[in-house]
Design a protein around this motif. Structure first.
Motif, mmCIF file in Angstrom:
data_model
loop_
_atom_site.group_PDB
_atom_site.id
_atom_site.type_symbol
_atom_site.label_atom_id
_atom_site.label_comp_id
_atom_site.label_asym_id
_atom_site.label_seq_id
_atom_site.Cartn_x
_atom_site.Cartn_y
_atom_site.Cartn_z
ATOM 1 N N GLN A 52 -5.262 -3.499 -4.220
ATOM 2 C CA GLN A 52 -4.617 -4.758 -4.564
ATOM 3 C C GLN A 52 -4.901 -5.078 -6.033
ATOM 4 O O GLN A 52 -6.059 -5.205 -6.432
ATOM 5 C CB GLN A 52 -5.152 -5.889 -3.690
ATOM 6 N N PRO A 53 -3.872 -5.234 -6.850
ATOM 7 C CA PRO A 53 -4.099 -5.447 -8.286
ATOM 8 C C PRO A 53 -4.899 -6.700 -8.606
ATOM 9 O O PRO A 53 -5.632 -6.729 -9.602
ATOM 10 C CB PRO A 53 -2.674 -5.532 -8.862
ATOM 11 N N ASP A 54 -4.804 -7.737 -7.758
ATOM 12 C CA ASP A 54 -5.521 -8.967 -8.066
ATOM 13 C C ASP A 54 -7.036 -8.807 -7.941
ATOM 14 O O ASP A 54 -7.790 -9.626 -8.479
ATOM 15 C CB ASP A 54 -5.040 -10.110 -7.157
ATOM 16 N N LEU A 55 -7.495 -7.754 -7.272
ATOM 17 C CA LEU A 55 -8.938 -7.529 -7.144
ATOM 18 C C LEU A 55 -9.588 -7.299 -8.506
ATOM 19 O O LEU A 55 -10.766 -7.617 -8.698
ATOM 20 C CB LEU A 55 -9.225 -6.332 -6.236
ATOM 21 N N ILE A 56 -8.820 -6.727 -9.438
ATOM 22 C CA ILE A 56 -9.361 -6.508 -10.779
ATOM 23 C C ILE A 56 -8.613 -7.357 -11.812
ATOM 24 O O ILE A 56 -8.662 -7.080 -13.014
ATOM 25 C CB ILE A 56 -9.352 -4.996 -11.168
ATOM 26 N N ILE B 235 0.818 -1.217 0.000
ATOM 27 C CA ILE B 235 0.000 0.000 0.000
ATOM 28 C C ILE B 235 0.849 1.264 0.000
ATOM 29 O O ILE B 235 0.320 2.360 -0.156
ATOM 30 C CB ILE B 235 -0.997 0.021 1.182
ATOM 31 N N THR B 236 2.178 1.114 0.159
ATOM 32 C CA THR B 236 3.026 2.304 0.115
ATOM 33 C C THR B 236 2.969 2.973 -1.252
ATOM 34 O O THR B 236 3.089 4.191 -1.351
ATOM 35 C CB THR B 236 4.484 1.944 0.453
ATOM 36 N N TYR B 237 2.811 2.175 -2.323
ATOM 37 C CA TYR B 237 2.769 2.760 -3.662
ATOM 38 C C TYR B 237 1.673 2.160 -4.540
ATOM 39 O O TYR B 237 1.734 2.282 -5.766
ATOM 40 C CB TYR B 237 4.130 2.593 -4.369
#
Length: 544
Positions: free
Chosen positions: A332-336, A326-328
């Motif tokens: 979460q990319p896997d959510l989409i 979550i710093t950058y």
């Protein structure tokens, strides 16, 4: 269809009609059917298929869908209101709409008095009658109607009383959805909010007056001010419950609201229900699937679904993301259905190399001298003009070679390329012939092939020589070929970088070659592309 929750937002996809109006985009009937079925699998409630009767392709498209209906989505036919001076029941324009057999029909009507007078060249009263008559007729034919108020925001801005009359007319005639359209794409988010909130309040008395519920409301935005997504979200927050848009934002001029951004923003950030969570994880694949069908290169820098949407290049960034994503990363990319990528470049630090190795299934120890050797080799090559940021396949081969894990499936001993211009009637036709000399499993192979250019001929000769040994190469194909001159001041002696993107139908990979000889640079990129594709096939066999 009515909403069962105040937090539900109905997604209305118009990729097959409005999206297809993008310059340079052309969809066949089969293309449209394939996209429609993927949208149906995603759980999109409304899919606008086109304008039956406007062209033979759309008539055939709806006919085929009647033969093999979608599983979940409502297919929607699109049309304008009947023409001035006619009756809806006898206007031949509406007959193909009924023949399409869809339960839902979207009718577009004019909201802006300027368009009525100068565009339709009719009276304001006649326009109201066109709206009323068309919707009422469709209702008598057991059709449910979505009314798109075209140029709504411009019309309301210049003549709010008349614009409001068009909506009241559509509501009285039986429209179940009213869509506010920012057709010119020039409205700002705060204006969207103000107008939507004001109009919804102005329409509230109609419900008490007629003792019936108001229709639900939607938004249709264009991206001419780079605000289509923001405007759609502003409208939802102001009370609308349908968003019309397209996959990847395809559309006329600057495009439509990009549903690949609208959906995750609404669902993951604002808590609205658009599609099922498990379907949301398929959004990235859908985006890339549609771009492939449309024969348009995917936008690698697209938010949420782009290849670079969760890519990290700077060493400090990579180190931080490794500790806590979550710093950058904003989600979460896997959510989409996307994934984190560690980009390798001359700005890379040791963290990049280690993270990239992990993503490739290689466990490297920070104390291993090989790590720093790889990093030094990387930076040396980039100083010569290589670019691994966009050629991760070449970087993986480089890394595996340093670790002693690169097994060459073939060895190139040499190649020649000939270019001739030969008479063809009254014209000269260019022909290229490539000859390759290579060894496979200790066996020497000499092969030649023609192509429409020297690189094409070289690629064809290599494939011809290797296919007998590696039949899977037949599934590989080049999807992109980029050439960049690195030092233009050197003229024809300039160093050239070639990037070649390859695919096997389900995966894409990019390789790079650099040389002052463009053919040599292309040769390196083509050869590594074939080698990497074979390595992917070998990995897949092991996993299976």
């Amino acid at each position: 269809m009515t909403s069962d929750s105040a937090d539900r937002v109905w997604i209305y996809d118009t990729t097959l009609r409005d999206g297809a109006q993008r310059e340079g985009l052309s969809l066949s009937i089969e293309d449209k059917l394939r996209i429609a079925r993927r949208l149906d699998q995603l759980g999109v409630p409304f899919i606008e298929g086109g304008w039956p009767g406007a062209n033979p392709k759309d008539v055939q498209f709806f006919w085929q869908l009647k033969e093999q209906p979608l599983t979940h989505a409502e297919m929607v036919a699109f049309c304008y209101t009947r023409r001035p001076g006619k009756k809806a029941a006898t206007d031949p324009m509406l007959q193909p709409i009924l023949a399409a057999g869809t339960r839902w029909v979207t009718i577009v009507g004019k909201s802006w008095d300027l368009h009525v007078i100068e565009g339709l060249q009719t009276t304001l009263d006649e326009n109201l009658e066109m709206i009323r008559d068309t919707i009422a007729y469709l209702r008598t034919q057991d059709r449910r109607v979505i009314y798109d108020a075209e140029h709504w925001f411009d019309g309301y801005k210049y003549n709010p009383d008349y614009a409001l009359k068009t909506l009241k007319t559509a509501i009285a005639a039986g429209a179940e959805w009213i869509t506010f359209c920012d057709t010119n794409g020039g409205t700002l988010p705060h204006e969207i909010s103000q107008v939507v909130q004001t109009v919804l309040k102005q329409l509230e008395p109609l419900s008490a007056l007629n003792s019936q519920a108001l229709p639900q409301f939607g938004i249709h935005t264009h991206n001419d001010s780079e605000l289509a997504v923001a405007n759609a979200i502003a409208a939802v927050q102001s009370g609308v419950r349908m968003v019309q848009g397209t996959i990847n934002g395809y559309g006329e001029r600057c495009g439509n609201a990009n549903l690949c951004s609208v959906i995750p923003n609404l669902q993951l950030k604002l808590g609205y229900a658009c599609i099922q969570s498990e379907a949301l994880a398929k959004l990235t694949k859908l985006s890339r699937y549609v771009s492939e069908i449309a024969n348009l290169a995917p936008d690698d820098h697209a938010p949420f679904v782009g290849l670079s949407a969760f890519a990290h290049k700077g060493g400090l960034h990579v180190s931080a993301v490794e500790r806590n994503p979550i710093t950058y990363e904003h989600l979460q990319p896997d959510l989409i259905g996307n994934s984190r990528r560690i980009v390798i470049s001359d700005q890379a630090g040791l963290s990049n190399v280690l993270a990239k190795a992990r993503s490739l299934g290689i466990d490297l120890n920070r104390q291993d001298p090989t790590c720093r050797q790889i990093l030094k080799h990387l930076k040396d090559l980039e100083s010569e003009g290589y670019q691994f940021e966009s050629a991760e396949a070449s970087f993986e081969l480089l890394m595996r070679e340093a670790l002693g894990q690169r097994s060459l499936p073939f060895e190139i001993k040499g190649f020649q390329v000939h270019y001739d211009r030969v008479p063809d009637g009254e014209t000269l036709t260019a022909k290229s012939l490539a000859t390759v000399n290579l060894a496979v499993n200790g066996q020497d192979i000499l092969e030649a092939a023609e192509g429409n250019g020297p690189v094409s001929a070289l690629d064809a000769a290599l494939r011809k020589a290797l296919t007998n040994f590696y039949p899977e190469i037949e599934t590989f194909y080049l999807t992109d070929y980029k050439v960049r001159i690195l030092d233009g001041a050197a003229g024809t002696s300039a160093k050239t970088r070639v990037l070649i993107e390859s695919s096997n139908g389900s995966q894409r990979w990019t390789t790079v070659g650099v040389s002052s000889n463009i053919l040599e640079a292309s040769y390196h990129a083509v050869v590594e592309g074939l080698e990497y594709g074979l390595m992917l096939q070998a990995k897949a066999l092991v996993l299976s």
